[in-house]
Design a protein around this motif. Sequence first.
Motif, PDB file in Angstrom:
ATOM      1  N   GLU A 230       0.831  -1.299  -0.076  1.00  0.00           N
ATOM      2  CA  GLU A 230       0.018  -0.072  -0.089  1.00  0.00           C
ATOM      3  C   GLU A 230       0.856   1.317  -0.064  1.00  0.00           C
ATOM      4  O   GLU A 230       0.553   2.232  -0.711  1.00  0.00           O
ATOM      5  CB  GLU A 230      -1.065   0.017   0.956  1.00  0.00           C
ATOM      6  CG  GLU A 230      -1.930  -0.921   1.156  1.00  0.00           C
ATOM      7  CD  GLU A 230      -2.894  -1.087  -0.112  1.00  0.00           C
ATOM      8  OE1 GLU A 230      -2.694  -0.753  -1.327  1.00  0.00           O
ATOM      9  OE2 GLU A 230      -4.154  -1.622   0.001  1.00  0.00           O
TER      10      GLU A 230
ATOM     11  N   GLU B 139     -10.950  -2.873  -1.347  1.00  0.00           N
ATOM     12  CA  GLU B 139      -9.989  -3.699  -1.958  1.00  0.00           C
ATOM     13  C   GLU B 139     -10.834  -4.299  -3.161  1.00  0.00           C
ATOM     14  O   GLU B 139     -10.317  -4.507  -4.218  1.00  0.00           O
ATOM     15  CB  GLU B 139      -9.567  -4.648  -1.005  1.00  0.00           C
ATOM     16  CG  GLU B 139      -9.067  -3.995   0.331  1.00  0.00           C
ATOM     17  CD  GLU B 139      -7.370  -3.534  -0.136  1.00  0.00           C
ATOM     18  OE1 GLU B 139      -7.074  -3.577  -1.083  1.00  0.00           O
ATOM     19  OE2 GLU B 139      -6.886  -3.070   0.995  1.00  0.00           O
TER      20      GLU B 139
ATOM     21  N   GLU C 170      -3.781  -6.012  -5.574  1.00  0.00           N
ATOM     22  CA  GLU C 170      -4.889  -5.682  -4.604  1.00  0.00           C
ATOM     23  C   GLU C 170      -5.799  -7.428  -4.658  1.00  0.00           C
ATOM     24  O   GLU C 170      -6.542  -7.400  -3.623  1.00  0.00           O
ATOM     25  CB  GLU C 170      -5.666  -4.899  -5.193  1.00  0.00           C
ATOM     26  CG  GLU C 170      -5.474  -3.372  -5.136  1.00  0.00           C
ATOM     27  CD  GLU C 170      -5.186  -2.752  -3.707  1.00  0.00           C
ATOM     28  OE1 GLU C 170      -6.179  -3.078  -3.029  1.00  0.00           O
ATOM     29  OE2 GLU C 170      -4.409  -2.165  -3.484  1.00  0.00           O
TER      30      GLU C 170
ATOM     31  N   HIS D 276      -4.740  -8.512  -1.469  1.00  0.00           N
ATOM     32  CA  HIS D 276      -5.301  -7.755  -0.258  1.00  0.00           C
ATOM     33  C   HIS D 276      -6.488  -8.042   0.198  1.00  0.00           C
ATOM     34  O   HIS D 276      -7.134  -7.899   1.097  1.00  0.00           O
ATOM     35  CB  HIS D 276      -5.322  -5.966  -0.648  1.00  0.00           C
ATOM     36  CG  HIS D 276      -3.970  -5.587  -0.786  1.00  0.00           C
ATOM     37  ND1 HIS D 276      -3.534  -4.348  -1.065  1.00  0.00           N
ATOM     38  CD2 HIS D 276      -2.585  -6.189  -0.954  1.00  0.00           C
ATOM     39  CE1 HIS D 276      -2.327  -4.263  -1.445  1.00  0.00           C
ATOM     40  NE2 HIS D 276      -1.618  -5.430  -1.034  1.00  0.00           N
TER      41      HIS D 276
HETATM   42 FE   LIG Z   1      -5.164  -2.677  -1.348  1.00  0.00          FE
END
Ligand SMILES: [Fe+2]
Length: 303
Positions: free
Chosen positions: A107, A158, A190, A193
């Motif tokens: 991030e 996300e 992502e 994530h």
């Molecule tokens: Fe993210």
Amino acid sequence: MQHNYSYQSALAASERIAWKVDDIIGGDKRLDFSKPFMPESLAQVKQLSFLTSEEQLTLNQIRGHEYLSMFGLVEEFILPYVVNHARAQLSGDDYRVRALLQFAGEEAKHIHLFKRFRQEFEDGFGSKCDFIGPAEDIKRFVLSHSPLGVSIAVLHIEWITLRHYIEGVRDNQNLDPQFKSLLKNHWLEESQHTKLDTLIVESVASTASEDEIDQAFQEYGAIGEFLDQGIQQQTQFDVESFVRANGRQLSKSQRDEMTAAVLKGMRWTYLGTGMTHPNFLETVQGIKPEARQQIEQMAPMFC
Ligand SMILES: [Fe+2]
Ligand SMILES: [Fe+2]
């Protein structure tokens, strides 16, 4: 929720992908301002038939600038949220510690990447585009909520990045290749994530009381409302940026039409794509089925 997410497999995927900011932008890797930056499903500018195709392109790119700025902004609060969560569990499962620190590192890298793209945009676009802020105030507001409330809002964010890429960008041959590369590389990381944040949400929710869960969903609603206020303000900025870039005065009805289209496009981009995401809703359902129903009832306002 039925899934096979694990810290170990997310870490392994993340280590395989691991790109550098300089791989994505800089040198001969430049934005091409003769091409759109955003897929039409998100930009929603073609319905404005009083604009020439060049003017539609300008508005599309202004929405691109807003996208860079918005993700730069939300990642400013996702980073401390992940670091705070990781700090509380720095021993025990080694895969979990490393996966969470990797999540935070990515991030921080994305914040840098979006800033570099925004600078490149500002150097090449030719006129100023405003963006809401200050980021510090927005970060402070979001992080003032409970960890579970914030984690649900982050999970929403996300999942939307995945949806933007898969539904609008992956098979789109019209977009500027450089902007497309940004969205692809963001999506690649992502993807981990979403899994890690699902694990975080489930773990925090598993020890929360019923009251804490109720509060967390109220907070998710409050954060969404706050972002929607920002979206309404940003809509005005995008329209102003268009007028500035084109030197074209809009009639009242044209301005109203453009404002409505940009607002609808932004609400869909940042709110609707998350509130209707099946995987997000499945996680919500696993925690509190009534919360899923409430989100589904609210969603059409943002679609
Ligand atoms: Fe993210
Ligand atoms: Fe990111």
